[in-house]
Every structure is written in C-alpha cells, then in structure tokens.
Design an enzyme around this catalytic site. Structure first.
Site, PDB file in Angstrom:
ATOM      1  N   ARG A 298      25.391  31.327  38.363  1.00 19.20           N
ATOM      2  CA  ARG A 298      24.923  32.004  37.146  1.00 19.20           C
ATOM      3  C   ARG A 298      23.425  31.815  36.953  1.00 19.20           C
ATOM      4  NH1 ARG A 298      30.447  30.131  34.015  1.00 19.20           N
ATOM      5  NH2 ARG A 298      31.673  31.915  34.742  1.00 19.20           N
ATOM      6  N   TYR A 442      28.640  40.389  37.722  1.00 19.44           N
ATOM      7  CA  TYR A 442      29.303  39.334  38.490  1.00 19.44           C
ATOM      8  C   TYR A 442      28.924  37.938  38.016  1.00 19.44           C
ATOM      9  CZ  TYR A 442      25.331  39.544  41.993  1.00 19.44           C
ATOM     10  OH  TYR A 442      24.138  39.548  42.652  1.00 19.44           O
ATOM     11  N   GLU A 443      29.684  36.964  38.500  1.00 18.26           N
ATOM     12  CA  GLU A 443      29.602  35.565  38.059  1.00 18.26           C
ATOM     13  C   GLU A 443      29.908  35.427  36.571  1.00 18.26           C
ATOM     14  OE1 GLU A 443      29.714  33.817  40.424  1.00 18.26           O
ATOM     15  OE2 GLU A 443      28.745  34.988  41.993  1.00 18.26           O
ATOM     16  N   GLY A 444      30.795  36.258  36.076  1.00 16.16           N
ATOM     17  CA  GLY A 444      31.164  36.249  34.658  1.00 16.16           C
ATOM     18  C   GLY A 444      30.326  37.272  33.921  1.00 16.16           C
TER      19      GLY A 444
END
Length: 595
Positions: A298, A442-444
């Site tokens: 992140r 992406y990555e949350g």
C-alpha cells in the site's frame, strides 16, 4: 512527448532541509553512518538508471505488453525489460534497503522510497517486478523460519529470484474470508495446494530464474472466515536443500489479464494443481503474515502515483511552455510569435499548479512516512518505535488512498493541458492516465482504505493514534503562531485540525446509534484528513522557504505553490465537512430495487 528528469533538487530539499533525515538517522545505531552526501550519491545514480534505462522502455512496454505461451505456460515480457532487470541486479539495486545478513546494503527505507518514486516515474509496469519481490522479502524476514530465510532471501535480495503475493480469487477480493484455495498436509512438513488465483502481478515472466509465490490457502481444519487462512511459500521451481533449483512446481499461469493499463506487467491468472508449498508462520494466521506485505504494498502503490504525477507534471509543464495558442486576455506575452504559449492562460496555470502542489506535498509526506518506518525498524528506544509504528498504521491508508486519488486527478490534468494531443497515444499522457487508474483499486480499494482509516485507525482506539499526528500539527502551530509571515498557512491548518476533531467526535457518536454512519462518512473523512496532512507539510515547507524566497527562485516557487495550495485546494475541506455532516440517510433512503 513525455519527458522525465529525476527531481533531484526537490528530493534533496525534502531529505535535508525539510526533514533533516541525517539528524534522525544519527539517532538510529544501524544507520548512524549514512550521511547526506551518501544519500545524494545513491539518489543521483538511481535517477540515472531510471531516466536512461527504464524511461525509454515505458512506451515499449505499453505497446507490446506481455505474451503467454499457453503450451509452456511461460510469459515473455516486453522488449528490453529482461535486459533492464539484469542491469538493475548487476548494479545491486534490489539489495538497497535489505538486511546485510541476506546480502543487502542496509540503507534506510527513506532512500529506498526516493528510488522507488523515480522508478515509478520512469516505468511503473517494470517497477512492479522488483516491487512485489521486496514485499515478499519483508514478509519472510518477519515471519519466515530460519531455514526459509536461508533458502530464499539471499537470492531474492540479489534479484536472482523474484516474488509475488497471491491473494485474490475470482469470487473474493476484499473479502478474503471467502477464500477457497485449500492446502493438504503431506506429513513431511510440506503441503499440496490447489486452487485458482487472479490478478497476480508479476505472476509469471522471463526476468528471473525462479518466482517465489506467497499464497493464501485453507488447511483442512481451518475455521471459517479470515481466521482460517494460512500462508505458504509456493516456488515456481522447487528449491533443493542446498539452494539449487529442482523440479517445476505445479503452479502455472493459465491466462494473462487484458487490462486498461500497466501493460508491461504480467497480470496473471494462476492455477495451483497440488502445488508443493511450505507454511509461513503459524497455521490459520496467514493474514497476519501477509499484512506485512500488503501494508508495504500500500505504501508502494502511493509511490506509484507519486512517480506518475511527477512525470506527468514535468511533461505537461514543458508542453505548456512551448505550445502556442491564442493570446493572453491581458495582452500578448510573446508579441514576436504567432500566439502566446498556453502557460500564460490562468486555467492552464491552475492545472499545472494543482499537479505541482500535490506532487511536492506527496513527496514530503511519503518520505516522512518512510522515515517513520526507519525509526520503527532501527530505533533502540521502545517508546520511539511504538510511536513510529502507530503513525505508520494510522497514515498508511492516507498514503494509499489520498496520494492515488491525487495521482488520478493530476494525470488527467496533464492530459488536459495537452488537449487533443493528450488523448493521442503518441504523446504519452493517456498512458499515464490509464496506468494511474489501477492504483486506486488494487491493494485494497480506496474506499476500503477509508473504512479502515475511520473505523479502525481513528474511532477504533478512541483517536489515540490520530492524536499522535495531531501533536505534530499542534507543535507547528505553536512554533509559528506569533509569526505574521506564517499566518496565511498556520491559521487554516489550525482551523482544519479543530474542525476534523469536531467531526470525528460527531461521526463517532452517530456511529454508536447507526454503524452505517461510518460507511457514509469514510471516504470524505479520509480526504479531509489527507488535506490536514498536506496542509501540515505545506506549512512546514513554507516555513523553510520564507527566509530564502527573495534570493533564490527555487524557494520563491516553493512559497508560491504553498500559497496556491492553501488558497485553491485546501478549501475543498469545507465541502467535505458538509457532506460528512449530512449523514447516511441521503445514501440509504432509496430502496436497492429502485436503482
């Protein structure tokens, strides 16, 4: 055409004048010998590699993409990518901030972040290959066994092997509790893992001799939900006890995703058909181990957008200086030419200054966060480490969400400066827009980051972590409150801090009665908090620039950009506050069937 020159002057300003990185590092025993001169030398050499080797491959990667041989399940990366990776490894760049115990150079995270920014400016799709590897390295450092570290880490640090994270499945992305991949114990310490993963960045390629996949799966006795997930090392080629490569494992790429951007990175559908893996950490505690990689990723995604903002800004500013269109409303500014350059027009200035303001604040924030990572990792003071870890936990969602939202806005503004040419592939701007868009997902997703920030990081502990950042704001306000020259920066910073504290209290009280109030407020709340962070750093940068602005154009520009941010961008928080205070009813009153 797109153009990129590593922003060495501004990087040095942030490192040495704003953050005084050297002073912090002197207090960290393992980093005490890292000087400003060494940092500048490393950053300068890294910038040369990024500008000279990676940047020319950016359009190549976008045009060619990756190709899959379905017979062998092998992926060919775009022309030049493999050779660039060889140069990257030969120069020792993969080892930059890694532990010397595994062959790393042991330099601080803040130096790695500067290099990461420049790699992403030059070529985000290429930078993802070593970026994912570094995340897998971090997870294994923290949770791997001594034997796993011995077998895998030296070759991951050297770049001989790369790494991935395999989480997402077709039916579950954010909600990993729905995960179905299963792991069967074999009685010899290994497991046979079966399942399918999608959206796996760098999942298969031709740039390294082996790929070390970190895979989430369920053991037979796993409880339901996220508490039943375990993490496994599943290498592309099995690794013998002496570190040599053995047989091909049964984890293969079944397809490449055809996607909007980052074409040069292989985004794979990975099939596991009884693939051999070994457990990382404790059974059913896989998310704890994977979160090391996910949180690192992140922060890395924030650097992707910072890098794209910088190259897009540089390109659009250069274009605006050269492109002739119409005359300035106040009269010709280039009377000897057929028209004035578009940079004379106020709205073009708005677009350029918006980009510049977000780029420079993002850099200051990102490097400061990286310095907190160095403190958390290297300090011998337990309280100091704990405070740094709290700040990292609190602000990682802002790095991921606020910087990537700014990245999407700024690359779109850069395209707009180019006008019709920006929409045409030849000029490179539309690629930056496409590449930047994934960073919000992406990555949350950024909405998930917002829910995490407000629900867990702020309300979850009664604001204790947030008050630690608030203490930095209060200290800056107290330091400059009596300085008339700083009033235009300090007053709005102080007012925003007070307003956000008030809103935090009101949202928290409302959430006791109706938890949906958190979901309704979260995105706007994180954005408001992001502006508090940026206002803090812009006020700090203004304080450094004020005494020197009359004699040096660099500081004059820094001060002008600070004034633009406070006058034109920070007022967004007034609208955000009104939206938060409107509550959840206007979002939820319409029945789902009516949509």
């Amino acid at each position: 055409m797109a153009q990129y020159t590593p922003p060495l002057r501004d990087i040095a300003f942030v490192m040495h004048e704003l953050l005084d990185v050297g002073a912090t590092l002197k207090g960290l025993p393992a980093q005490a010998e890292v000087t400003a001169e060494l940092i500048d030398q490393v950053v300068e050499e890294g910038g040369k590699f990024c500008a000279d080797v990676l940047f020319p491959l950016n359009r190549v990667g976008d045009r060619e993409g990756c190709t899959l041989d379905k017979t062998t399940h092998s992926v060919k990366t775009p022309t030049g990518f493999k050779e660039a990776f060889r140069q990257f490894c030969d120069a020792g760049w993969p080892a930059l901030s890694c532990d010397p115990a595994f062959g790393g150079q042991g330099l601080p995270h803040v130096v790695q972040t500067a290099f990461q920014e420049m790699m992403n400016s030059a070529n985000q799709a290429w930078a993802m290959y070593p970026g994912l590897t570094h995340g897998a390295y971090q997870a294994l450092v923290k949770h791997g066994t001594d034997e796993q570290k011995r077998l895998y880490l030296p070759k991951m640090v050297s770049g001989e092997w790369t790494g991935t994270m395999c989480l997402t499945e077709p039916h579950c992305g954010t909600d990993l509790g729905l995960l179905r991949s299963r792991a069967e114990p074999q009685g010899d310490g290994t497991f046979r893992i079966t399942g399918g993963k999608i959206f796996i960045s760098s999942g298969e390629h031709d740039m390294s001799a082996n790929i070390i996949h970190l895979v989430l799966a369920r053991l037979p006795d796993a409880p339901a939900g996220t508490k039943g997930i375990s993490l496994f090392i599943v290498p592309k080629f099995l690794v013998n006890p002496d570190g040599t490569l053995g047989a091909r494992n049964t984890i293969t790429c079944g397809a490449l995703e055809h996607k909007m951007g980052i074409h040069g990175n292989a985004t794979c559908q990975m099939n596991l058909d009884g693939a051999v893996g070994t457990l990382v950490g404790a059974s059913h505690k896989g998310l704890n181990a994977m979160f090391v990689m996910m949180n690192g990723a992140r922060l890395g995604v924030g650097m992707q957008s910072l890098g794209l903002m910088e190259v897009a800004y540089q390109s659009s500013a250069a274009y605006a200086r050269d492109r002739l269109q119409m005359r300035a409303l106040s009269g010709p500014k280039a009377p000897d030419r057929a028209a004035d350059p578009i940079i004379v027009h106020p709205d073009v200035r708005r677009m350029l200054l918006t980009q510049r303001a977000y780029v420079e604040a993002s850099r200051a924030f990102a490097y400061w966060i990286s310095l907190q990572a160095d403190i958390a990792h290297y300090s011998d003071d337990a309280d100091e480490r704990a405070d740094a870890e709290d700040l990292l936990a609190l602000l990682t969602p802002i790095v991921k969400a606020f910087i990537t939202d700014a990245g999407s806005e700024c690359t779109n503004l850069a395209l707009q400066v180019f006008g019709g040419h920006g929409y045409i592939a030849e000029w490179g701007m539309e690629q930056f827009v496409r590449d930047a868009r994934i960073n919000q997902i992406y990555e949350g997703t950024n909405t998930i980051q917002s829910l995490d920030f407000l629900g867990r990081k702020v309300l979850g502990d009664g604001g204790k972590k947030f008050k630690k950042f608030g203490a930095f704001v209060e200290a800056l306000v107290g330091e400059h409150d009596a300085n008339p020259a700083m009033k235009e920066f300090i007053d709005p910073l102080a007012a925003l801090g007070e307003k956000l504290a008030e809103i935090s209290m009101s949202v928290g009280m409302a959430a006791f009665k109706n938890p949906d109030e958190v979901g309704a407020a979260a995105v706007d709340y994180l954005r408001m908090a992001g502006h508090l962070v940026y206002a803090y750093f812009w006020a700090r940068m203004a304080a450094v620039a004020l005494p020197k602005a009359q004699s040096d154009p660099f500081y004059k520009a820094k001060l002008a950009t600070a004034r633009f941010y406070f006058a034109r961008l920070l007022p967004e928080t007034e609208t955000l506050a009104r939206r938060i205070q409107s509550g959840s009813a206007n979002l939820l009153s319409l029945e789902a069937e009516a949509f």
